[in-house]
Write an enzyme that holds these catalytic residues in place. Structure first.
Site, PDB file in Angstrom:
ATOM      1  N   THR A 133      26.838  80.139  39.407  1.00 24.58           N
ATOM      2  CA  THR A 133      28.186  80.384  39.924  1.00 24.58           C
ATOM      3  C   THR A 133      29.066  79.260  39.390  1.00 24.58           C
ATOM      4  OG1 THR A 133      27.255  81.320  41.945  1.00 24.58           O
ATOM      5  CG2 THR A 133      29.576  80.685  42.004  1.00 24.58           C
TER       6      THR A 133
ATOM      7  N   LYS B 154      32.341  87.618  42.081  1.00 25.74           N
ATOM      8  CA  LYS B 154      31.551  86.757  42.976  1.00 25.74           C
ATOM      9  C   LYS B 154      32.462  85.932  43.893  1.00 25.74           C
ATOM     10  CE  LYS B 154      28.257  83.755  44.252  1.00 25.74           C
ATOM     11  NZ  LYS B 154      27.003  83.985  44.893  1.00 25.74           N
TER      12      LYS B 154
ATOM     13  N   LYS C 114      31.547  75.313  48.002  1.00 29.42           N
ATOM     14  CA  LYS C 114      31.651  75.360  46.532  1.00 29.42           C
ATOM     15  C   LYS C 114      32.373  76.646  46.086  1.00 29.42           C
ATOM     16  CE  LYS C 114      29.023  76.192  42.359  1.00 29.42           C
ATOM     17  NZ  LYS C 114      27.770  76.397  41.666  1.00 29.42           N
TER      18      LYS C 114
HETATM   19  P1  NAD Z   1      19.503  73.828  42.266  1.00 35.40           P
HETATM   20  O1  NAD Z   1      20.253  72.554  42.365  1.00 35.40           O
HETATM   21  O2  NAD Z   1      18.299  74.050  43.120  1.00 35.40           O
HETATM   22  O3  NAD Z   1      19.067  74.102  40.736  1.00 35.40           O
HETATM   23  C1  NAD Z   1      19.817  73.707  39.619  1.00 35.40           C
HETATM   24  C2  NAD Z   1      18.818  73.174  38.597  1.00 35.40           C
HETATM   25  O4  NAD Z   1      19.515  72.866  37.383  1.00 35.40           O
HETATM   26  C3  NAD Z   1      18.131  71.878  39.057  1.00 35.40           C
HETATM   27  O5  NAD Z   1      16.728  72.058  39.042  1.00 35.40           O
HETATM   28  C4  NAD Z   1      18.601  70.835  38.036  1.00 35.40           C
HETATM   29  O6  NAD Z   1      17.613  69.857  37.740  1.00 35.40           O
HETATM   30  C5  NAD Z   1      18.890  71.713  36.835  1.00 35.40           C
HETATM   31  N1  NAD Z   1      19.811  71.098  35.876  1.00 35.40           N
HETATM   32  C6  NAD Z   1      20.912  70.347  36.123  1.00 35.40           C
HETATM   33  N2  NAD Z   1      21.484  69.970  34.963  1.00 35.40           N
HETATM   34  C7  NAD Z   1      20.719  70.487  33.968  1.00 35.40           C
HETATM   35  C8  NAD Z   1      20.796  70.448  32.561  1.00 35.40           C
HETATM   36  N3  NAD Z   1      21.778  69.786  31.937  1.00 35.40           N
HETATM   37  N4  NAD Z   1      19.839  71.087  31.842  1.00 35.40           N
HETATM   38  C9  NAD Z   1      18.831  71.745  32.472  1.00 35.40           C
HETATM   39  N5  NAD Z   1      18.706  71.824  33.803  1.00 35.40           N
HETATM   40  C10 NAD Z   1      19.639  71.201  34.551  1.00 35.40           C
HETATM   41  O7  NAD Z   1      20.604  74.976  42.550  1.00 35.40           O
HETATM   42  P2  NAD Z   1      20.321  76.519  42.905  1.00 35.40           P
HETATM   43  O8  NAD Z   1      20.366  76.701  44.380  1.00 35.40           O
HETATM   44  O9  NAD Z   1      19.155  77.000  42.115  1.00 35.40           O
HETATM   45  O10 NAD Z   1      21.677  77.178  42.353  1.00 35.40           O
HETATM   46  C11 NAD Z   1      21.879  77.405  40.976  1.00 35.40           C
HETATM   47  C12 NAD Z   1      23.177  78.194  40.828  1.00 35.40           C
HETATM   48  O11 NAD Z   1      23.083  79.416  41.565  1.00 35.40           O
HETATM   49  C13 NAD Z   1      24.421  77.472  41.359  1.00 35.40           C
HETATM   50  O12 NAD Z   1      25.477  77.712  40.468  1.00 35.40           O
HETATM   51  C14 NAD Z   1      24.652  78.115  42.713  1.00 35.40           C
HETATM   52  O13 NAD Z   1      25.998  78.067  43.117  1.00 35.40           O
HETATM   53  C15 NAD Z   1      24.187  79.543  42.444  1.00 35.40           C
HETATM   54  N6  NAD Z   1      23.762  80.283  43.640  1.00 35.40           N
HETATM   55  C16 NAD Z   1      22.902  79.693  44.542  1.00 35.40           C
HETATM   56  C17 NAD Z   1      22.489  80.415  45.656  1.00 35.40           C
HETATM   57  C18 NAD Z   1      21.567  79.801  46.667  1.00 35.40           C
HETATM   58  O14 NAD Z   1      21.411  80.393  47.760  1.00 35.40           O
HETATM   59  N7  NAD Z   1      20.917  78.687  46.378  1.00 35.40           N
HETATM   60  C19 NAD Z   1      22.946  81.730  45.846  1.00 35.40           C
HETATM   61  C20 NAD Z   1      23.768  82.313  44.882  1.00 35.40           C
HETATM   62  C21 NAD Z   1      24.167  81.574  43.785  1.00 35.40           C
END
Ligand code: NAD
Length: 290
Positions: free
Chosen positions: A87, A162, A237
């Site tokens: 997102t 979204k 966010k």
């Molecule tokens: P998270 O923080 O658990 O995962 C993000 C991952 O990206 C981490 O493991 C981090 O180490 C990795 N990362 C950061 N910088 C990086 C880079 N330069 N190269 C490679 N990896 C890198 O977050 P999440 O909950 O998995 O969410 C991910 C996305 O999904 C976000 O944009 C969030 O808004 C969206 N989202 C999350 C949810 C939820 O319920 N968690 C629901 C819908 C959408």
């Protein structure tokens, strides 16, 4: 298909695992060193993307997405697809898609709804923006990781859908919580409040499917001490992204703006961080008008 998966966090990890289970050849990369069983692990994002038919990213925000795009786009083969499921702000989604297309790649922005449970269960909803050809290439993967994929329009349309959806969600959750708190003060039983509203014109997903009152309605994070679920921080966010988009598109969104202000206060000053976004109910419950 040969798939690179970059960002193996709470969402990306289980999504990549479902692609592995479906028999795809997956190479993962995450700066935190996370790995996924059955997937190969690359030592850089560019290494993961080299030779992949599809590169999927699932990253925290638009700034990180832009940085990762700079690394992987030069490594990708012409005709491959760059599918971003994070997102992020609409402007970053459009900029990255343009950069990919300029390099002869296909691009899809495909944020998801359904949370961690949906990622693990393969029941996410994908909202996609991009060309018909790019969507067609990504669709079989959406079918594995999710239960529904809507092609919303050109690049950025997935992110637009979204943040509009989540702006409605933030506003209706606040309205539902403040109405419960008012009902309490008027001496109305919460179950009766639910029975009426869930079958009357005040109904919504917040009331009917995710009721913020413990012990009332279907099982929800309220029944589990407001452990997320969907964290208030993530709602904040998405509300910030909606207001950033509203400013850039000159759209008047007073309710979205107020929802952002309330979730900011809740997360930053009132202990809401780490709690489910429906924990707005105990917040309202504990307050009077001043
Ligand atoms: P998270 O923080 O658990 O995962 C993000 C991952 O990206 C981490 O493991 C981090 O180490 C990795 N990362 C950061 N910088 C990086 C880079 N330069 N190269 C490679 N990896 C890198 O977050 P999440 O909950 O998995 O969410 C991910 C996305 O999904 C976000 O944009 C969030 O808004 C969206 N989202 C999350 C949810 C939820 O319920 N968690 C629901 C819908 C959408």
């Amino acid at each position: 298909m040969k798939i690179a998966f970059i960002g193996l966090g709470n969402m990306g990890g289980p999504m990549a695992a479902n692609l592995v289970k479906a028999g795809h050849e997956v190479t993962g990369f995450d700066t935190a060193g996370v790995t996924v069983e059955g997937a190969a692990t690359a030592s850089t994002a560019a290494e993961a993307a080299t030779g992949a038919d599809v590169v999927i990213t699932m990253l925290p925000n638009g700034t990180i997405l832009r940085a990762v795009a700079d690394q992987i786009i030069p490594a990708m083969s012409p005709g491959a697809a760059f599918v971003d499921c994070s997102t992020v702000d609409v402007d970053s989604a459009r900029a990255v898609a343009q950069q990919a297309e300029n390099a002869g790649l296909m691009a899809v922005d495909a944020p998801v709804s359904g949370g961690i449970g949906g990622a693990a269960g393969g029941t996410l909803t994908f909202m996609a923006g991009g060309s018909d050809a790019a969507f067609a290439k990504a669709e079989p993967l959406f079918d594995i990781m999710g239960q529904k994929a809507v092609h919303c329009g050109a690049s950025g349309a997935g992110q637009a859908a979204k943040i509009c959806n989540n702006m409605i969600l933030g506003v209706t959750m606040i309205a539902t919580c403040e109405a419960f708190a008012l009902a309490d003060k008027l001496g109305l039983d919460r179950q009766k409040m639910f029975d009426v509203v869930s079958t009357s014109s005040g109904y919504s997903w917040s009331m009917n499917a995710y009721c913020p009152a413990p012990g009332v309605g279907p099982s929800s994070p309220a029944d589990n001490g407001y452990t997320p679920g969907f964290a208030a921080d993530l709602m904040l966010k998405d509300l910030r992204l909606s207001q950033q988009a509203a400013v850039s598109a000159d759209a008047d969104t007073p309710m979205g703006e107020l929802a952002q202000a309330l979730y900011t206060q809740f997360v930053e000053d009132e202990g809401g961080t780490g709690k489910d976004f429906s924990a707005m109910l105990p917040r309202f419950e504990s307050r009077g008008r001043s």
